[in-house]
Design a protein around this motif. Sequence first.
Motif, PDB file in Angstrom:
ATOM      1  N   ASP A  15       0.839  -1.199   0.000  1.00  0.00           N
ATOM      2  CA  ASP A  15       0.000   0.000   0.000  1.00  0.00           C
ATOM      3  C   ASP A  15       0.874   1.248   0.000  1.00  0.00           C
ATOM      4  OD1 ASP A  15       0.953   0.183   2.588  1.00  0.00           O
ATOM      5  OD2 ASP A  15      -0.955  -0.273   3.546  1.00  0.00           O
ATOM      6  N   LYS A  36      -6.016   3.056   3.970  1.00  0.00           N
ATOM      7  CA  LYS A  36      -6.500   1.956   4.804  1.00  0.00           C
ATOM      8  C   LYS A  36      -5.888   1.978   6.201  1.00  0.00           C
ATOM      9  CE  LYS A  36      -7.461  -1.437   1.130  1.00  0.00           C
ATOM     10  NZ  LYS A  36      -7.121  -2.779   0.599  1.00  0.00           N
ATOM     11  N   HIS A  37      -4.588   2.188   6.276  1.00  0.00           N
ATOM     12  CA  HIS A  37      -3.878   2.084   7.558  1.00  0.00           C
ATOM     13  C   HIS A  37      -3.260   3.444   7.864  1.00  0.00           C
ATOM     14  CE1 HIS A  37      -4.496  -2.190   7.049  1.00  0.00           C
ATOM     15  NE2 HIS A  37      -3.857  -2.151   5.895  1.00  0.00           N
TER      16      HIS A  37
END
Length: 882
Positions: A196, A221-222
């Motif tokens: 990512d 996402k993170h």
Amino acid sequence: MTIRNLDALFAPRSLAVIGVSERPGSLGGIVLANLEQAGFAGPIWPVNHRHRTVHGREVFADVPSLPGVPDLAVICTPPRSIPGLIEQLGQKGTRAAIVLSAGLKEPMAEGGPTIEQLVLDAARPHLLRVLGPNCIGLLVPRLGLNASFAPGNAKAGSLAFVTQSGALATAMLDWGAGRQIGFSHFISLGDSADVDFGDVLDYLASDGHTSAILMYVESIKHARKFMSAARAAARVKPVILVKAGRAPEGAKAAASHTGALAGSDAVFDAAVERAGMLRVDTLEALFDAAETLAHPRAWHGERLAIVTNGGGAGVLAADALSLGGGKLAQLSEATLAKLDAALPPTWSKGNPVDIIGDAPVERYTHSLRVLLDAPEVDGVLFMHAPTAIVPAADIAGACAPVVKNASKPVLSCWVGGVAVGGGYKVFAQNGLPCFRTPERAVSAWLQLQDYHRHQQALLELPDAPPEAVQPDRRAARALVRGALAEGREWLDEAQAKALLAAYGIPTVQTVTARDAGEAADAAVRIGFPVALKVLSPQVLHKSDVGGVVLDLQSHEEVRQAAVRMLERVTREVPGAQMGYTVQAMARRPGAHELIVGIASDPAFGPVILFGHGGTAVELRNDRAVGLPPLNANLAESLISRTRIAPLLAGYRGRPPVQREALVDALLKVSELACDIAEVAELDINPLLADSHGVLALDARIRVRCATGGSRLALRPYPSGLEESVALDGHTLKLRPIRPEDGARLTAFYAQAAPGDMRMRFFHVRRDIPAAEVARYTLIDYEREMAFVALDGDRIVGEARALCDPDNTTAEFATQIAGDWQHKGLGSKLLAKTLDYLRERGTGELVAYTLRENDGMLALGREIGCTVKSGPEDLVTMTLKLR
């Protein structure tokens, strides 16, 4: 996982293409052709059980039959085949794969896990990294690697482009080819199942072939991983991004002002600024940013000089600069005289420097040299509109060497089309930033300005605050958990005020009452005048239902007001549970009504909001958001980004607000957001602010059961690592370093003996630059830790551990003040560092020291380090931690 095995993805020595075919338009066939045309030097092994040869190459039936272990596999097969292929590749020893196929979000079997999850499950035991799925692949032009189905190749260069959109990747490739812009990496993330943005940022930050990173972002996402990687990358090279989805989605179903105002796009802006990156609004602006960053120049400041052969174009550029918050350089008398010596009498005599439409080549070059030499000029915008006097190509040919050799940023604008095309082409071929309109050229300058402002913010150290009163965290947590145990989603007003009071935020005295009689009696105890407010879980915005009455002067007035309020609320909100709060009236004439709050962003977790408050808060739309934890500088920045900020400084005889009290309130709300995971939303509205301080009049707080995992995008100061130790008759405080320790750390280094500084930095240093001190104090507690030992207010020891992104190795360094050496302080700091690293699961400690550093070598041997001598008197010490 982070950068582990990404070298196999981005610098493979061998490749397998699984799913090749000679069928026209087949995915595998396009990938194989792209690899061949790009000139990849290593072996390429096609795989397909239906073919024996493709493009004249031998085709292998399956993964086990490959003649060697491919570093990288490009998979172009149907989704259901991919988990098995990943398992086979992992067993063979492959450590990276690109999954081009889409459709992996579907379950393999009804009710079972998705195909994507099965791919990850198959990859994890082998530490095999997966790019994609649903991506177009990647390109590394300098290696001849085009492992994609993009319609074309890329020129080698120093810009990296990372995107979640394949279509934008192909557009950027086409754009780069037309402008002779080269790329170090072209990476399509697709669905980012494994690799990512955080992983790629970590990899590219340390890549010597990449000078700047461009990104197209749709979602994160993170958040903590992304922020940690982005902050590290942005410290060493420009990171520029454009993000889709500017609509404030978080406002749709928000029940509080803060929830409504802290939309996700504003939060993303705050995250970008906090990390030191630059966000642009459009793809066109991203292209323009790439244009300016492809050939960076040292940044001197924000003062721009404009030189043009057309007055109108110069005025347009000056207007755009002013409207965008830029600065037009004020030319000195000396600079004006130098320009006057070579320009016609009718020139503009100021900035913009209009050298008149009939300007020959010499006027351009002379004006450029004068402006570039002027100390009051930080950068130059060179503009040319078509004339019949001198061909644009001739002007460009003469000016290009001046611009290429400039030590300051120079942007060019070729206003027009065909007539100036020759000049545009000459500049583009020389790798110089070119734009077609004054507005776009100025926007590019403002992008550079914003980027460097963000970078400067990374280096700003807050002053050490006075010792603050610690919040009563135990009482605060007990209050919140008690409300949750009762099944309450919203604290009542008295509970909300009690929670604020636990964190030292000034509030008005508030008493709850069940009925009109109790309310009147409470008013007598408090003292008149009082305010009466409705207390009901069904009523969030009291003023909407007539639930607030002010300036009540007697027992009877309070009782009657309570009866009328009951009637109104019952009519407006049938079935509402009724109660009251009675508050002392806050007499603060002339105080500003502000709003301070906490909201929960779905990607970045808790955020802090500040702005103009009151009942019309949404209509004013004057607010700024920031990510906790805040320090004093960040709180000041939050305030300054609002339109009400100038009013808070005082005007027309109205005194300024007590800034320290306002900043302190923001810091306490930030601390509350970090400490109490159960607080989902908080509104202090209004927070009254004047020259006497601040006062929270009203507060609403929504609570929820805290879920596991990391909710904060930035790891806050780990106060749990603080401890006191007794040593040599003194009590020392060992704690993580704080941003406010800048002055203390500067003094620590300044007081060190030259020999100690040489042992620490491997050469004698008289002083440490402020930017470096900022780097040492504004650390990311997620991947770096520095412990300091304080004797009173003085730092007497420092131990620092910097973990790699994979947490496999931590590099250790330490320094002890001269009067504290040989007393065991180094051992104490090392032991504390080792405990911290073992707890976070770090694999190995590494320390580099000079052969003559007897103290450091003794410390290493004491804990069982392996010691190896290296070149130039350098010694490496290693210790396995797990």
